[in-house]
Design a protein around this motif. Structure first.
Motif, PDB file in Angstrom:
ATOM      1  N   GLU A  22       7.735 -13.987  -0.001  1.00 62.58           N
ATOM      2  CA  GLU A  22       6.366 -14.251  -0.449  1.00 62.58           C
ATOM      3  C   GLU A  22       5.919 -13.185  -1.449  1.00 62.58           C
ATOM      4  O   GLU A  22       5.229 -13.483  -2.423  1.00 62.58           O
ATOM      5  CB  GLU A  22       5.428 -14.262   0.755  1.00 62.58           C
ATOM      6  CG  GLU A  22       5.696 -15.405   1.733  1.00 62.58           C
ATOM      7  CD  GLU A  22       4.918 -15.263   3.030  1.00 62.58           C
ATOM      8  OE1 GLU A  22       4.328 -16.255   3.466  1.00 62.58           O
ATOM      9  OE2 GLU A  22       4.916 -14.142   3.592  1.00 62.58           O
ATOM     10  N   ILE A  23       6.326 -11.963  -1.189  1.00 61.27           N
ATOM     11  CA  ILE A  23       5.963 -10.874  -2.105  1.00 61.27           C
ATOM     12  C   ILE A  23       6.559 -11.118  -3.489  1.00 61.27           C
ATOM     13  O   ILE A  23       5.876 -10.993  -4.512  1.00 61.27           O
ATOM     14  CB  ILE A  23       6.456  -9.520  -1.540  1.00 61.27           C
ATOM     15  CG1 ILE A  23       5.651  -9.150  -0.292  1.00 61.27           C
ATOM     16  CG2 ILE A  23       6.345  -8.421  -2.592  1.00 61.27           C
ATOM     17  CD1 ILE A  23       6.205  -7.954   0.466  1.00 61.27           C
TER      18      ILE A  23
ATOM     19  N   MET B 171       2.594  -4.812  10.380  1.00 62.92           N
ATOM     20  CA  MET B 171       3.362  -6.037  10.648  1.00 62.92           C
ATOM     21  C   MET B 171       3.117  -7.091   9.576  1.00 62.92           C
ATOM     22  O   MET B 171       2.006  -7.201   9.037  1.00 62.92           O
ATOM     23  CB  MET B 171       2.970  -6.620  12.011  1.00 62.92           C
ATOM     24  CG  MET B 171       3.456  -5.829  13.193  1.00 62.92           C
ATOM     25  SD  MET B 171       3.120  -6.769  14.718  1.00 62.92           S
ATOM     26  CE  MET B 171       3.618  -5.589  15.949  1.00 62.92           C
ATOM     27  N   SER B 172       4.129  -7.912   9.335  1.00 61.88           N
ATOM     28  CA  SER B 172       3.942  -9.060   8.450  1.00 61.88           C
ATOM     29  C   SER B 172       3.315 -10.194   9.255  1.00 61.88           C
ATOM     30  O   SER B 172       3.290 -10.164  10.488  1.00 61.88           O
ATOM     31  CB  SER B 172       5.283  -9.503   7.880  1.00 61.88           C
ATOM     32  OG  SER B 172       6.073 -10.085   8.908  1.00 61.88           O
TER      33      SER B 172
ATOM     34  N   ASN C  98       0.816  -1.214   0.000  1.00 66.91           N
ATOM     35  CA  ASN C  98       0.000   0.000   0.000  1.00 66.91           C
ATOM     36  C   ASN C  98       0.846   1.258   0.000  1.00 66.91           C
ATOM     37  O   ASN C  98       0.397   2.320   0.402  1.00 66.91           O
ATOM     38  CB  ASN C  98      -0.927   0.001   1.214  1.00 66.91           C
ATOM     39  CG  ASN C  98      -2.059  -0.984   1.023  1.00 66.91           C
ATOM     40  OD1 ASN C  98      -2.880  -0.835   0.130  1.00 66.91           O
ATOM     41  ND2 ASN C  98      -2.077  -2.022   1.838  1.00 66.91           N
TER      42      ASN C  98
ATOM     43  N   LEU D   8      -6.031 -14.184   9.246  1.00 67.18           N
ATOM     44  CA  LEU D   8      -5.984 -12.977   8.417  1.00 67.18           C
ATOM     45  C   LEU D   8      -6.825 -13.159   7.163  1.00 67.18           C
ATOM     46  O   LEU D   8      -7.605 -12.266   6.788  1.00 67.18           O
ATOM     47  CB  LEU D   8      -4.528 -12.646   8.034  1.00 67.18           C
ATOM     48  CG  LEU D   8      -4.357 -11.432   7.118  1.00 67.18           C
ATOM     49  CD1 LEU D   8      -4.899 -10.160   7.769  1.00 67.18           C
ATOM     50  CD2 LEU D   8      -2.893 -11.213   6.743  1.00 67.18           C
ATOM     51  N   ARG D   9      -6.665 -14.307   6.534  1.00 60.72           N
ATOM     52  CA  ARG D   9      -7.428 -14.569   5.316  1.00 60.72           C
ATOM     53  C   ARG D   9      -8.927 -14.605   5.617  1.00 60.72           C
ATOM     54  O   ARG D   9      -9.743 -14.036   4.880  1.00 60.72           O
ATOM     55  CB  ARG D   9      -6.967 -15.883   4.693  1.00 60.72           C
ATOM     56  CG  ARG D   9      -7.505 -16.119   3.291  1.00 60.72           C
ATOM     57  CD  ARG D   9      -6.760 -17.229   2.584  1.00 60.72           C
ATOM     58  NE  ARG D   9      -6.879 -18.512   3.280  1.00 60.72           N
ATOM     59  CZ  ARG D   9      -5.876 -19.124   3.932  1.00 60.72           C
ATOM     60  NH1 ARG D   9      -4.680 -18.562   3.967  1.00 60.72           N
ATOM     61  NH2 ARG D   9      -6.057 -20.292   4.517  1.00 60.72           N
TER      62      ARG D   9
ATOM     63  N   GLU E  58      -4.054 -17.712  -1.485  1.00 61.70           N
ATOM     64  CA  GLU E  58      -4.019 -17.625  -0.021  1.00 61.70           C
ATOM     65  C   GLU E  58      -3.257 -16.385   0.456  1.00 61.70           C
ATOM     66  O   GLU E  58      -3.477 -15.910   1.556  1.00 61.70           O
ATOM     67  CB  GLU E  58      -3.361 -18.891   0.561  1.00 61.70           C
ATOM     68  CG  GLU E  58      -4.233 -20.125   0.426  1.00 61.70           C
ATOM     69  CD  GLU E  58      -3.524 -21.383   0.919  1.00 61.70           C
ATOM     70  OE1 GLU E  58      -2.329 -21.266   1.312  1.00 61.70           O
ATOM     71  OE2 GLU E  58      -4.147 -22.445   0.912  1.00 61.70           O
ATOM     72  N   ASN E  59      -2.367 -15.934  -0.408  1.00 62.50           N
ATOM     73  CA  ASN E  59      -1.527 -14.792   0.010  1.00 62.50           C
ATOM     74  C   ASN E  59      -2.018 -13.442  -0.500  1.00 62.50           C
ATOM     75  O   ASN E  59      -1.492 -12.399  -0.090  1.00 62.50           O
ATOM     76  CB  ASN E  59      -0.089 -15.002  -0.484  1.00 62.50           C
ATOM     77  CG  ASN E  59       0.676 -15.964   0.410  1.00 62.50           C
ATOM     78  OD1 ASN E  59       0.323 -16.151   1.572  1.00 62.50           O
ATOM     79  ND2 ASN E  59       1.700 -16.599  -0.141  1.00 62.50           N
TER      80      ASN E  59
ATOM     81  N   ALA F 171       1.033  -7.544   4.483  1.00 66.93           N
ATOM     82  CA  ALA F 171       1.425  -8.422   5.583  1.00 66.93           C
ATOM     83  C   ALA F 171       2.296  -9.598   5.140  1.00 66.93           C
ATOM     84  O   ALA F 171       2.502 -10.531   5.916  1.00 66.93           O
ATOM     85  CB  ALA F 171       0.183  -8.943   6.303  1.00 66.93           C
ATOM     86  N   LEU F 172       2.789  -9.557   3.890  1.00 65.08           N
ATOM     87  CA  LEU F 172       3.656 -10.647   3.431  1.00 65.08           C
ATOM     88  C   LEU F 172       5.120 -10.311   3.694  1.00 65.08           C
ATOM     89  O   LEU F 172       5.511  -9.133   3.727  1.00 65.08           O
ATOM     90  CB  LEU F 172       3.454 -10.896   1.930  1.00 65.08           C
ATOM     91  CG  LEU F 172       2.123 -11.518   1.489  1.00 65.08           C
ATOM     92  CD1 LEU F 172       2.164 -11.794  -0.022  1.00 65.08           C
ATOM     93  CD2 LEU F 172       1.810 -12.801   2.246  1.00 65.08           C
TER      94      LEU F 172
ATOM     95  N   ALA G 130      -4.809 -11.729  -0.113  1.00 65.01           N
ATOM     96  CA  ALA G 130      -5.418 -10.844   0.901  1.00 65.01           C
ATOM     97  C   ALA G 130      -4.339 -10.243   1.798  1.00 65.01           C
ATOM     98  O   ALA G 130      -4.365  -9.035   2.108  1.00 65.01           O
ATOM     99  CB  ALA G 130      -6.427 -11.618   1.732  1.00 65.01           C
ATOM    100  N   ALA G 131      -3.393 -11.072   2.207  1.00 62.08           N
ATOM    101  CA  ALA G 131      -2.311 -10.580   3.071  1.00 62.08           C
ATOM    102  C   ALA G 131      -1.436  -9.579   2.309  1.00 62.08           C
ATOM    103  O   ALA G 131      -0.972  -8.579   2.880  1.00 62.08           O
ATOM    104  CB  ALA G 131      -1.465 -11.751   3.559  1.00 62.08           C
ATOM    105  N   TYR G 132      -1.237  -9.853   1.006  1.00 68.05           N
ATOM    106  CA  TYR G 132      -0.449  -8.929   0.180  1.00 68.05           C
ATOM    107  C   TYR G 132      -1.136  -7.562   0.097  1.00 68.05           C
ATOM    108  O   TYR G 132      -0.489  -6.511   0.172  1.00 68.05           O
ATOM    109  CB  TYR G 132      -0.295  -9.530  -1.214  1.00 68.05           C
ATOM    110  CG  TYR G 132       0.474  -8.665  -2.186  1.00 68.05           C
ATOM    111  CD1 TYR G 132       1.862  -8.558  -2.118  1.00 68.05           C
ATOM    112  CD2 TYR G 132      -0.194  -7.979  -3.210  1.00 68.05           C
ATOM    113  CE1 TYR G 132       2.573  -7.782  -3.023  1.00 68.05           C
ATOM    114  CE2 TYR G 132       0.502  -7.203  -4.122  1.00 68.05           C
ATOM    115  CZ  TYR G 132       1.876  -7.094  -4.019  1.00 68.05           C
ATOM    116  OH  TYR G 132       2.574  -6.331  -4.913  1.00 68.05           O
ATOM    117  N   ALA G 133      -2.456  -7.580  -0.021  1.00 62.68           N
ATOM    118  CA  ALA G 133      -3.215  -6.328  -0.169  1.00 62.68           C
ATOM    119  C   ALA G 133      -3.113  -5.449   1.078  1.00 62.68           C
ATOM    120  O   ALA G 133      -3.216  -4.228   0.971  1.00 62.68           O
ATOM    121  CB  ALA G 133      -4.675  -6.639  -0.473  1.00 62.68           C
ATOM    122  N   VAL G 134      -2.910  -6.057   2.233  1.00 62.86           N
ATOM    123  CA  VAL G 134      -2.783  -5.242   3.454  1.00 62.86           C
ATOM    124  C   VAL G 134      -1.329  -5.121   3.894  1.00 62.86           C
ATOM    125  O   VAL G 134      -1.032  -4.641   4.982  1.00 62.86           O
ATOM    126  CB  VAL G 134      -3.636  -5.820   4.623  1.00 62.86           C
ATOM    127  CG1 VAL G 134      -5.109  -5.731   4.271  1.00 62.86           C
ATOM    128  CG2 VAL G 134      -3.229  -7.241   4.956  1.00 62.86           C
TER     129      VAL G 134
END
Lengths: 181, 245
Positions: free
Chosen positions: B25-26, A147-148, A100, A167-168, B11-12, B20-21, B14-18
């Motif tokens: 993973e990115i 945080m990751s 972001n 999270l998902r 699976e990743n 959190a990866l 959603a986490a990528y969008a916020v």
């Protein structure tokens, strides 16, 4: 709040119009400060982050592209990044790559022009508050603290797989609410 | 591409969008996104959701001072920070007092300079007078009359000490662009400048002390002419007096 007015004002800010800048400040400062206070939790730090955000608006107004989305989303993306950078600075946590990042946000953002943002945002607020406490906690740490998933797992002492699952699940729940509106 | 092939990436997303990866993973997901339109669509939806979450916190009002602090950082505010004229009664009185004090100060400085100039002139006159008195008391000093129809005075000459004093009464003032110039006259008629001078204001007589580079024995007389201001290399103007040794 009229999005077209924002576009006009930010265009004038890009040309150095300070009155337009202050008009944008008056319109959106409560959103920016609300977000930075939520992330930083300390009014003084939140005001500093709010100030940095608006000074970035002053210097980068010409980077805003109206066809890519609402001005407020752009401004809050900057505010979030500024506040999370401050969180990382205060806690000495490693800087993470952030999808972001305001510099990158336009690369992937769909057109929001047909979306009734205000209604959805209000419902999303209640949706976040309605999440299961464990899911909300993961969302808070990931989205509002930068945080990751692996860092969250370490901080909370949960298995990484659990963090990923929660999270998902949280994001899918929020998306359902989002799509219902 | 069936859903199973996307599973590791889906699976990743959603986490990528916020954000959190982790970095590895990115990198893997972004590589996949370049070739997978359906995952890009999925990501776009989560990004939209992610952006909307920016406003999913209650708005809050910061302090009023924040607006002023930010405004003070703008270029216009820095210009406004410069002092402005405010013609209030207090400011006007202060400005008038300042002007009066400034005028008094300028007047005082000019008076001081006039006094310093006068003091310098008096010191020079005193020194010349002392020199003249000393020469008059010295037995070997010659007192020669000034040869002029309109001027009266004396030329005191001490050849032993190579010193002379020209004393002229009621010497007329000259325009600003003119000056008197003293010439030493050699036996062959050559003229050598011995200095320029202007009569001093308010003085009935003018005294000029003369120290020639060469001894007075090399000359047979002096003359005074009117020359352009600053003097001349050789006499060009009217001669007003002459003294023969």
């Amino acid at each position: 709040m009229d999005h077209s007015d924002d576009i006009d004002l930010v265009g004038r800010v890009a040309k150095g119009d300070e009155r337009a800048f202050l008009a944008l400040y008056d319109r959106h400062v409560s959103r920016v400060y609300g977000l930075t206070l939520h992330i930083l939790g300390e009014p003084m730090l939140a005001e500093e982050a709010t100030q940095d955000t608006f000074l970035k608006l002053w210097s980068r107004a010409r980077q805003y592209l109206a066809e890519r989305g609402p001005f407020l989303s752009w401004l809050l993306t900057i505010a979030r990044r500024v506040a999370i950078d401050r969180v990382r600075l205060e806690s000495r946590r490693p800087v993470l790559t952030d999808a972001n990042d305001p510099e990158d946000v336009w690369q992937n953002t769909p057109d929001l022009g047909t979306v009734s943002e205000e209604t959805r945002w209000r419902s999303l607020h209640f949706a976040v508050q309605s999440l299961h406490p464990d899911q909300r906690r993961v969302i808070e740490l990931a989205y509002y603290q930068g945080m990751s998933q692996s860092q969250i797992a370490e901080v909370l002492g949960w298995p990484l797989g659990t963090v990923k699952t929660r999270l998902r699940a949280a994001m899918e729940n929020l998306r359902e609410v989002w799509n219902e509106k | 591409m069936v859903r199973n092939e996307h599973s590791p990436y889906l699976e990743n997303i959603a986490a990528y969008a916020v954000g959190a990866l982790d970095a590895e993973e990115i990198a893997a997901l972004e590589s996949h996104l370049q070739t997978c339109a359906s995952c890009r669509t999925e990501l776009a939806e989560y990004r939209l959701l992610s952006e909307s979450m920016l406003t999913a916190v209650p708005p809050r009002q910061p302090s009023v001072a924040l607006r002023n602090r930010i405004q003070s950082r703008l270029p216009g505010a820095r210009k406004d920070a410069r002092p402005r004229w405010n013609w209030s009664p207090g400011f006007t009185a202060g400005a008038l007092a300042f002007v009066v004090l400034l005028a008094l100060n300028v007047y005082s400085v000019s008076q001081m300079r006039a006094l310093q100039l006068q003091q310098t002139q008096l010191a020079r006159q005193y020194q010349s007078g002392q020199t003249v008195l000393a020469m008059l008391s010295y037995p070997a000093t010659e007192r020669l009359p000034i040869a002029s129809e309109s001027l009266a005075g004396s030329f005191l000459l001490d050849k032993d000490r190579n010193l002379a004093a020209l004393i002229v009464w009621k010497m007329p003032q000259l325009p600003e662009d003119q000056t008197y110039q003293i010439w030493l006259i050699a036996p062959q008629g050559d003229r050598t400048s011995a200095g320029i001078f202007r009569p001093e204001d308010g003085q009935a007589y003018t005294t000029q002390i003369i120290f020639p580079k060469q001894g007075f024995s090399n000359y047979v007389g002096i003359g005074v002419t009117v020359e352009p201001a600053g003097g001349s290399d050789q006499p060009t103007g009217e001669r007003v007096l002459k003294v023969d040794f």
